[in-house]
Design a protein around this motif. Sequence first.
Motif, short mmCIF file in Angstrom:
data_model
loop_
_atom_site.label_atom_id
_atom_site.label_comp_id
_atom_site.label_asym_id
_atom_site.label_seq_id
_atom_site.Cartn_x
_atom_site.Cartn_y
_atom_site.Cartn_z
N LYS A 1 -4.88 -4.61 19.30
CA LYS A 1 -4.15 -3.15 19.06
C LYS A 1 -5.00 -2.33 19.60
CE LYS A 1 -4.19 -1.69 14.68
NZ LYS A 1 -3.74 -1.75 13.37
N ARG B 1 2.11 2.66 7.74
CA ARG B 1 2.97 2.23 8.91
C ARG B 1 3.95 3.49 9.18
NH1 ARG B 1 3.97 -2.97 10.58
NH2 ARG B 1 3.49 -3.94 8.66
N LEU C 1 7.48 4.35 10.94
CA LEU C 1 8.56 3.77 11.43
C LEU C 1 9.03 4.54 12.54
CD1 LEU C 1 9.93 2.90 7.96
CD2 LEU C 1 8.41 1.47 9.17
N HIS D 1 14.53 2.97 16.89
CA HIS D 1 14.84 2.01 17.92
C HIS D 1 13.79 0.96 18.09
CE1 HIS D 1 18.21 4.40 18.18
NE2 HIS D 1 17.60 5.73 18.74
N ALA D 2 12.64 1.02 17.35
CA ALA D 2 11.55 0.18 17.73
C ALA D 2 11.20 -0.75 16.25
CB ALA D 2 10.52 0.86 18.36
N PRO D 3 12.05 -1.43 15.72
CA PRO D 3 11.79 -2.12 14.49
C PRO D 3 10.76 -3.22 14.66
CG PRO D 3 14.02 -2.89 15.48
CD PRO D 3 13.40 -1.71 16.05
N THR D 4 9.72 -3.31 13.85
CA THR D 4 8.81 -4.51 14.10
C THR D 4 8.53 -5.07 12.82
OG1 THR D 4 6.51 -4.89 14.63
CG2 THR D 4 7.05 -2.90 13.77
N LYS D 5 8.09 -6.38 12.89
CA LYS D 5 7.78 -7.20 11.67
C LYS D 5 6.40 -7.53 11.76
CE LYS D 5 12.34 -8.57 10.24
NZ LYS D 5 13.11 -9.92 10.05
N VAL D 6 5.67 -7.09 12.77
CA VAL D 6 4.22 -7.42 13.03
C VAL D 6 3.43 -7.15 11.90
CG1 VAL D 6 2.40 -7.00 14.72
CG2 VAL D 6 4.59 -7.17 15.39
N TYR E 1 -1.91 -5.90 13.82
CA TYR E 1 -1.49 -5.79 14.95
C TYR E 1 -0.63 -4.94 15.46
CZ TYR E 1 -3.49 -10.69 14.14
OH TYR E 1 -4.36 -11.71 14.06
N ASP E 2 -0.13 -4.07 14.54
CA ASP E 2 0.94 -3.10 14.64
C ASP E 2 0.24 -1.72 15.35
OD1 ASP E 2 3.01 -1.45 15.02
OD2 ASP E 2 3.71 -1.71 12.75
N ASN F 1 1.44 1.00 15.85
CA ASN F 1 2.15 2.17 14.88
C ASN F 1 1.66 2.20 13.45
OD1 ASN F 1 3.43 3.03 17.09
ND2 ASN F 1 5.34 1.63 16.71
#
Length: 297
Positions: A158, A188, A190, A193-198, A202-203, A205
Motif C-alpha cells: 500500500k 475506508r 468509498l 465506480h471503484a468497489p473493493t473487498k480488499v 492493503y486498500d 483508500n
Amino acid sequence: MAEIIQKDGTWTFDGETLRLTPGRDKNVGLLRRTLGELAVPLEALAGISLEQGKRSGRLRLRLRDGADPLLHATGGRLTEPHDPYQLIVESDRYGVAEYFTEEVRTALLLEQIPSGPVTAYLLPGPPLPLSVSAGDGTVSFDGERVRLEWNWKTEDAKAAAGPRTLAAADLKGVDWQPAAGLENGHLRFLVRHAPTKVPAKYDPNAVELWGFKKDPLMALVAAAVQARLPHPSAPAAAPALEAPPAPESGRPAPPGPAEDDHDALLRRLRELGELHRSGVLTDEEFTLAKQAILKRM
C-alpha cells in the motif's frame, strides 16, 4: 435558561439550542475534548432521558435519525467516553438534571418537534480543515479533498503507491469501524465506480486502525466527509410544478392572513387538553406544558 454543570461537562438550554461543553475530567474521551462545544438545535432532538444510579447517573440525548453526520458515520459504535450526547451526573445533582430534562421535554412538546428521521443534516459536522494521524496513516480533509499519507507501519504494497488524494465529489460514502477485540478497525473511503473487498491493510483508500488512543479521532474525519456528501435520505429532485392560474381579474390572489400568535397558543392549549384526556400526557406533563403556554400568553 436551564443549565447543569458537572465534572463530565456542562449542558445549557435556552429554549432553542442545547450547548454541550465537555469537561476536563480524566474520564472525558479524546474525541469529545477534540470536538469541543456542540450546538444542537431543538429540532434535531427526538428525546432526552435521565438514568439514575446509586452514586451517579447519566443524561442522554436521543437525536433524530439522520440529523447528525457524526452519528450517521459512526452508526452508534461510539463508546461512552467519546459519545458527546451523554453526560455523567452526580447523585446530589439529580434534582437539577430532572429540571433540565423537563425543560427540554416541554420545549419539544410545545414546538411540536417530531421524533422521526430527517432528510437533511441539522448539525454541520466537525470544523475544517482536519487532520488525524492514527493506525497506519494520516488523513487530512479540507472540505474538497481527502489526502492519505502513510507511515512506517503501513504495509509495503500500500505504501509503494505513495500519498493519495481523493476528491470529495468522487466519494459516495465513508465506512468507519472501530477496533474490537482481536479485530482491527478502519476508516475506508468509498470511491464511485471503484468497489473493493480488499482488507484495509492493503486498500490504498483506507486507514487500518489497531485500537490505540487516537483511533476515535478518525470518526471526526468520517463525520466531516459525511457532512459534505448528499444526505442518504434526501428526496429525489421533483419536477417543477406549474404556477396556479391567476384570478379572472388578472391580479394574483392575495395571501391569507397570518395566524395570530394568541390564537396559535389557544389552539395548542386545546391540543394539550386532548392529549391529556386521551392519556398521552400525564397530569404532571400537562401542567408543565400548560404553564409554559400561559407564560407566553
